[in-house]
Design a protein around this motif. Structure first.
Motif, PDB file in Angstrom:
ATOM      1  N   ASN A  17      92.284  41.324  53.073  1.00 19.48           N
ATOM      2  CA  ASN A  17      93.730  41.339  52.862  1.00 19.48           C
ATOM      3  C   ASN A  17      94.456  42.340  53.760  1.00 19.48           C
ATOM      4  OD1 ASN A  17      94.238  39.450  50.445  1.00 19.48           O
ATOM      5  ND2 ASN A  17      92.440  40.628  49.846  1.00 19.48           N
ATOM      6  N   ASN A  18      93.750  42.848  54.776  1.00 20.87           N
ATOM      7  CA  ASN A  18      94.323  43.803  55.735  1.00 20.87           C
ATOM      8  C   ASN A  18      94.945  45.016  55.049  1.00 20.87           C
ATOM      9  OD1 ASN A  18      93.657  42.241  58.057  1.00 20.87           O
ATOM     10  ND2 ASN A  18      95.393  40.916  57.592  1.00 20.87           N
ATOM     11  N   LEU A  19      94.219  45.574  54.084  1.00 22.08           N
ATOM     12  CA  LEU A  19      94.727  46.707  53.314  1.00 22.08           C
ATOM     13  C   LEU A  19      93.991  48.011  53.610  1.00 22.08           C
ATOM     14  CD1 LEU A  19      94.999  44.888  49.860  1.00 22.08           C
ATOM     15  CD2 LEU A  19      96.811  45.245  51.553  1.00 22.08           C
ATOM     16  N   ASN A  20      93.047  47.982  54.525  1.00 23.74           N
ATOM     17  CA  ASN A  20      92.206  49.152  54.790  1.00 23.74           C
ATOM     18  C   ASN A  20      92.985  50.422  55.091  1.00 23.74           C
ATOM     19  OD1 ASN A  20      89.794  47.794  54.442  1.00 23.74           O
ATOM     20  ND2 ASN A  20      89.687  47.180  56.575  1.00 23.74           N
ATOM     21  N   ASN A  21      94.069  50.309  55.823  1.00 16.61           N
ATOM     22  CA  ASN A  21      94.788  51.496  56.285  1.00 16.61           C
ATOM     23  C   ASN A  21      95.892  51.962  55.344  1.00 16.61           C
ATOM     24  OD1 ASN A  21      93.219  51.544  58.637  1.00 16.61           O
ATOM     25  ND2 ASN A  21      94.561  50.033  59.590  1.00 16.61           N
ATOM     26  N   LEU A  22      96.052  51.302  54.204  1.00 13.03           N
ATOM     27  CA  LEU A  22      97.149  51.652  53.306  1.00 13.03           C
ATOM     28  C   LEU A  22      96.793  52.735  52.292  1.00 13.03           C
ATOM     29  CD1 LEU A  22      98.686  48.148  52.501  1.00 13.03           C
ATOM     30  CD2 LEU A  22      99.442  49.829  54.196  1.00 13.03           C
ATOM     31  N   PHE A  23      95.517  53.033  52.144  1.00 10.25           N
ATOM     32  CA  PHE A  23      95.091  53.936  51.080  1.00 10.25           C
ATOM     33  C   PHE A  23      94.423  55.183  51.645  1.00 10.25           C
ATOM     34  CE2 PHE A  23      95.232  49.637  49.438  1.00 10.25           C
ATOM     35  CZ  PHE A  23      96.104  49.817  48.376  1.00 10.25           C
TER      36      PHE A  23
END
Length: 99
Positions: A36-42
């Motif tokens: 979901n291309n969320l790796n860099n959000l957290f």
């Protein structure tokens, strides 16, 4: 995926720190974030692989908790009664989000 929540997280990078605390295994969590291309959000993640005790035990929170911060600065957003109990056991506020 809740697009409003993802938009909020994306729009507020730098203003807030975002974390993931999941009972899923590390490989499952990483796969979900990557797909979901969320790796860099957290800032950091804690999975069921990283803890001895799952939610609602607060161990996962304490792996994310920055002791220089006040617990009042933390808000757990979750989608289950288990998440709510984990927030209570961690001494932080909780917001239910229907996913």
């Amino acid at each position: 995926m809740n697009h409003e929540a993802l938009n909020f997280i994306s729009s507020n990078q730098g203003k807030y720190n975002f974390y993931v605390w999941s009972n899923n295994q590390r490989t499952t969590l990483e796969e979900i974030l990557k797909e979901n291309n969320l790796n860099n959000l957290f800032k950091s993640t804690v999975s069921g692989t990283d803890v001895k005790l799952f939610k609602p035990d607060p161990e996962g929170f304490y792996r994310l908790y920055d002791t220089s911060q006040n617990k009042k600065d933390y808000l757990m957003i979750g989608d289950s009664e288990n998440d709510k109990k984990a927030a209570e056991n961690s001494g932080i506020d909780y917001l239910y989000l229907h996913i």
